[in-house]
Design a protein around this motif. Structure first.
Motif, PDB file in Angstrom:
ATOM      1  N   LYS A  32      55.398 -35.486 -37.061  1.00  0.00           N
ATOM      2  CA  LYS A  32      54.864 -34.142 -37.285  1.00  0.00           C
ATOM      3  C   LYS A  32      53.650 -34.190 -38.192  1.00  0.00           C
ATOM      4  O   LYS A  32      52.649 -33.507 -37.947  1.00  0.00           O
ATOM      5  N   VAL A  35      50.546 -35.231 -36.158  1.00  0.00           N
ATOM      6  CA  VAL A  35      50.046 -34.205 -35.248  1.00  0.00           C
ATOM      7  C   VAL A  35      49.442 -33.038 -36.033  1.00  0.00           C
ATOM      8  O   VAL A  35      48.385 -32.498 -35.659  1.00  0.00           O
ATOM      9  N   VAL A  63      58.384 -33.354 -29.517  1.00  0.00           N
ATOM     10  CA  VAL A  63      57.603 -34.342 -28.783  1.00  0.00           C
ATOM     11  C   VAL A  63      58.443 -34.916 -27.653  1.00  0.00           C
ATOM     12  O   VAL A  63      59.635 -35.203 -27.827  1.00  0.00           O
ATOM     13  N   ALA A 102      53.306 -33.578 -27.008  1.00  0.00           N
ATOM     14  CA  ALA A 102      53.784 -32.922 -28.226  1.00  0.00           C
ATOM     15  C   ALA A 102      53.631 -31.411 -28.065  1.00  0.00           C
ATOM     16  O   ALA A 102      52.827 -30.929 -27.250  1.00  0.00           O
TER      17      ALA A 102
END
Length: 245
Positions: A32, A35, A63, A102
């Motif tokens: 996380k 991203v 994801v 994702a």
């Protein structure tokens, strides 16, 4: 609420959650924090802007592993640019030929804003490390009125064509999906970003659960026919017919 889906595909990716000192590992799927960092850089958010980061960190995350890739180990040496002194030897791990989808869930206005940022990023996106550029456009779609799992269910299988053909005997493929949980149950990973500041970079624990999403295989030999197939007209002896003189 809306969901923004992202395609994370490239020759190399690296998503560290517990890297320390000279050994830089990678998780088997995007984190996380990685991203959110990609989205923050696309927006041009300053590394020291903890308020801007908190706005993005509040997004729910999931994801889907479309193509797991293979883990690669890179042994690196370096010298200090000014003094020429040898730096400590390092090990860096990467995922090669991996493909992920994702998804982040949040308010529609924020999700739309993030998609616009990905299409005209302030800073170029990368897949965990600056040496890992994406091979394809990152933004896929915005899904309105659904949650993370449903949005990922809608997305076609994004694996490379050669990888999909390896599963031609399967009409459906089961893809491992990691969904962030809100009740604190499940496995935990320290990838919830709190601050990206170089002076006090911090991450908190985040819980997630593993599930499976089934999607159609476009290269399956078991795909149903779209309609009756009619062989094209063909006369192999037509070229032997003599023409009138």
């Amino acid at each position: 609420m809306s969901v923004l889906t992202l395609l994370l595909a490239g020759p190399l990716q690296s998503w560290g959650a517990s890297s320390r000192f000279v050994r830089r590992t990678t998780e088997s799927a995007p984190t996380k924090s990685g991203v959110i960092g990609l989205l923050a850089s696309a927006q041009g958010t300053d590394r020291n802007d903890d308020v801007g980061l908190a706005r993005l960190a509040g997004l729910r995350f999931a994801v889907r592993i479309d193509q797991p890739g293979t883990r690669q180990r890179d042994f690196q040496t370096a010298h200090h640019a000014a003094t020429g002194k040898a730096m400590p030897l390092t090990e860096r791990f990467y995922l090669s030929d991996a493909v992920f989808v994702a998804a982040v869930e949040g308010d529609e206005s924020l999700v739309t804003e993030l998609r616009h940022a990905l299409r005209a990023p302030v800073y170029l996106p990368y897949l965990g490390r600056r040496s890992c550029p994406p091979a394809r456009p990152v933004d896929l779609a915005v899904h309105s009125g659904c949650g993370l799992q449903e949005a990922l269910q809608r997305e076609p299988w994004q694996a490379a064509r050669w990888y999909q053909r390896m599963r031609r005997s399967d009409a459906q493929v089961d893809l491992v999906t990691l969904l962030e949980t809100q009740d604190g149950t499940g496995d935990s990973l320290r990838d919830q970003p709190v601050s990206f500041s170089t002076a006090h970079r911090r991450h908190a624990l985040r819980t997630y659960t593993s599930t499976t999403i089934s999607v159609p295989n476009p290269h399956s030999l078991k795909a149903p026919a779209t309609g009756p197939q009619q062989a094209p007209a063909h006369d192999p002896f037509s070229f032997l017919e003599a023409e009138d003189v």
